[in-house]
Design an enzyme around this catalytic site. Structure first.
Site, PDB file in Angstrom:
ATOM      1  N   ARG A 130     -36.122 121.318  78.622  1.00 58.06           N
ATOM      2  CA  ARG A 130     -35.771 121.411  77.206  1.00 58.06           C
ATOM      3  C   ARG A 130     -34.582 122.351  77.077  1.00 58.06           C
ATOM      4  O   ARG A 130     -34.701 123.553  77.230  1.00 58.06           O
ATOM      5  CB  ARG A 130     -36.986 121.918  76.415  1.00 58.06           C
ATOM      6  N   HIS A 167     -37.847 125.876  71.593  1.00 59.78           N
ATOM      7  CA  HIS A 167     -39.020 125.043  71.295  1.00 59.78           C
ATOM      8  C   HIS A 167     -38.854 124.329  69.957  1.00 59.78           C
ATOM      9  O   HIS A 167     -39.086 123.132  69.832  1.00 59.78           O
ATOM     10  CB  HIS A 167     -40.273 125.913  71.291  1.00 59.78           C
ATOM     11  N   TYR A 177     -37.979 134.418  76.624  1.00 60.75           N
ATOM     12  CA  TYR A 177     -38.826 134.058  77.758  1.00 60.75           C
ATOM     13  C   TYR A 177     -38.109 133.279  78.864  1.00 60.75           C
ATOM     14  O   TYR A 177     -38.730 132.917  79.860  1.00 60.75           O
ATOM     15  CB  TYR A 177     -40.060 133.270  77.282  1.00 60.75           C
TER      16      TYR A 177
END
Length: 371
Positions: free
Chosen positions: A267, A271, A280
């Site tokens: 990705r 998100h 992260y």
């Protein structure tokens, strides 16, 4: 080995995925030596896939922009996962069904779902903006893994009625940690439901890395214990994705049981637009995956093979831009909503609690407390 042991070993191997993800194209779009047994898809289909991937990425970009304009409450980008989603959509027949997640909008667009209707749920004016029966696409599912059970039950019912229907269930790596994932695989295997489980392993369940989710050699290996045909593939290799998905559909349609395909992808964006991915994952990790961009990879291959000219590339880009403009215009039209719809389609016979809630909302609207 005894005959029984030999047969058991052969049966076990039949369900084993490849030791390494199936790959036909290097990140620069050149061919790689591959021992994979899958037949490569035709150049004509690759051109169709390229066109759909360009349109898919442009749709994704436009949808992301709509969140910044306040037209969408949220949008989960799938940039970088075009090959996974487009291959999945193009490998199906018109009678087949898709059971998507919230991130599979590009697959729905490739399936032909009206793009304005597609974004209805994320715009907040309808539970599911499109007609599932029209497109053979179930509503996009936000809870993790619940759509896998829907797909399995649907596929089993279709088979019981003698219909030639394959159900394709999308999920991400995070969904494989849910109980519904295992229940769906077990039921599908036992009852030989004609369903394909496509796991788009993009490395993170929001912020949780794969290493904190599973210790299996691959997520595809999870199918082995259930007796399911299993494979892992380079999800950013359009040729490999199409070839493996074609074989998966043929396998399932031949009534050989369900299949799980793990597509290794990434990705590129956060998100959702509400997420800060820099908390992260590191920039160099993202840069490494940008170099494996599936769209650039297919563009380089088709260009090198003389199948994609500058004129055709421009034509496809202009077409994708036109679709984006149409989507933008459609999303800028104010939708008429009826508060009664919150209650109208919950139960065929409303429960007392639902009737009380409806009366409360009606009273607040009449009093001018809600507008």
């Amino acid at each position: 080995m005894t005959t029984v042991e030999t047969n058991a070993a052969a049966s076990y191997q039949r369900f084993m995925p490849a030791d390494h993800p199936v790959q036909y194209l290097a990140p620069d779009g050149t061919d790689v030596e591959s021992a994979a047994r899958y037949a490569r898809t035709s150049d004509d289909r690759l051109l169709e896939m390229y066109r759909s991937m360009v349109h898919g990425r442009r749709f994704d970009q436009q949808a992301t922009a709509l969140t910044k304009q306040g037209r969408l409450a949220v949008y989960p980008s799938a940039r970088g996962q075009e090959a996974c989603q487009i291959a999945a959509a193009l490998c199906l027949g018109p009678q087949d069904w898709m059971f998507p997640t919230y991130r599979d909008s590009m697959a729905l667009a490739a399936r032909g779902v009206n793009q304005v209707e597609l974004l209805g749920m994320l715009a907040g004016y309808w539970h599911c903006g499109y007609d599932p029966k029209q497109y053979h696409v179930a509503p996009q599912c936000t809870p993790l893994a619940t759509q896998l059970l829907h797909a399995t039950g649907f596929a089993y019912a279709e088979a019981k009625q003698g219909r030639d229907t394959v159900a394709l269930a999308f999920c991400g790596d995070g969904a494989t940690s849910e109980g519904d994932f295992h229940e769906a695989l077990n039921f599908a295997a036992v009852f030989r439901a004609p369903v394909i489980f496509l796991v788009q392993n993009n490395g993170f369940a929001i912020s949780v890395p794969l290493a904190r989710q599973s210790a299996a050699p691959s997520l595809a290996h999870k199918g082995v214990g259930y007796g399911i045909g299993s494979e892992q593939v380079d999800g950013n290799d359009p040729i490999a994705m199409m070839s493996v998905m074609d074989e998966a559909v043929n396998y399932v349609r031949a009534e050989r049981g369900p299949v799980i395909v793990e597509a290794h992808t990434y990705r590129m964006d956060a998100h959702t637009n509400a997420d800060d991915a820099t908390r992260y994952r590191k920039a160099d990790e993202v840069e490494g995956w940008l170099a494996r961009d599936p769209l650039s990879r297919l563009d380089a291959y088709l260009g090198g093979a003389g199948l994609l000219t500058d004129e055709l590339r421009t034509e496809i880009t202009v077409s994708a831009d036109a679709d984006a403009a149409e989507l933008r215009a459609g999303m800028n039209v104010e939708q008429s909503v009826d508060p009664e719809d919150l209650f109208r389609f919950v139960y065929s016979t409303p429960t007392p609690a639902l009737l009380d809630q409806r009366e409360q909302i009606a009273a607040e609207i009449a009093a001018g407390e809600l507008s």
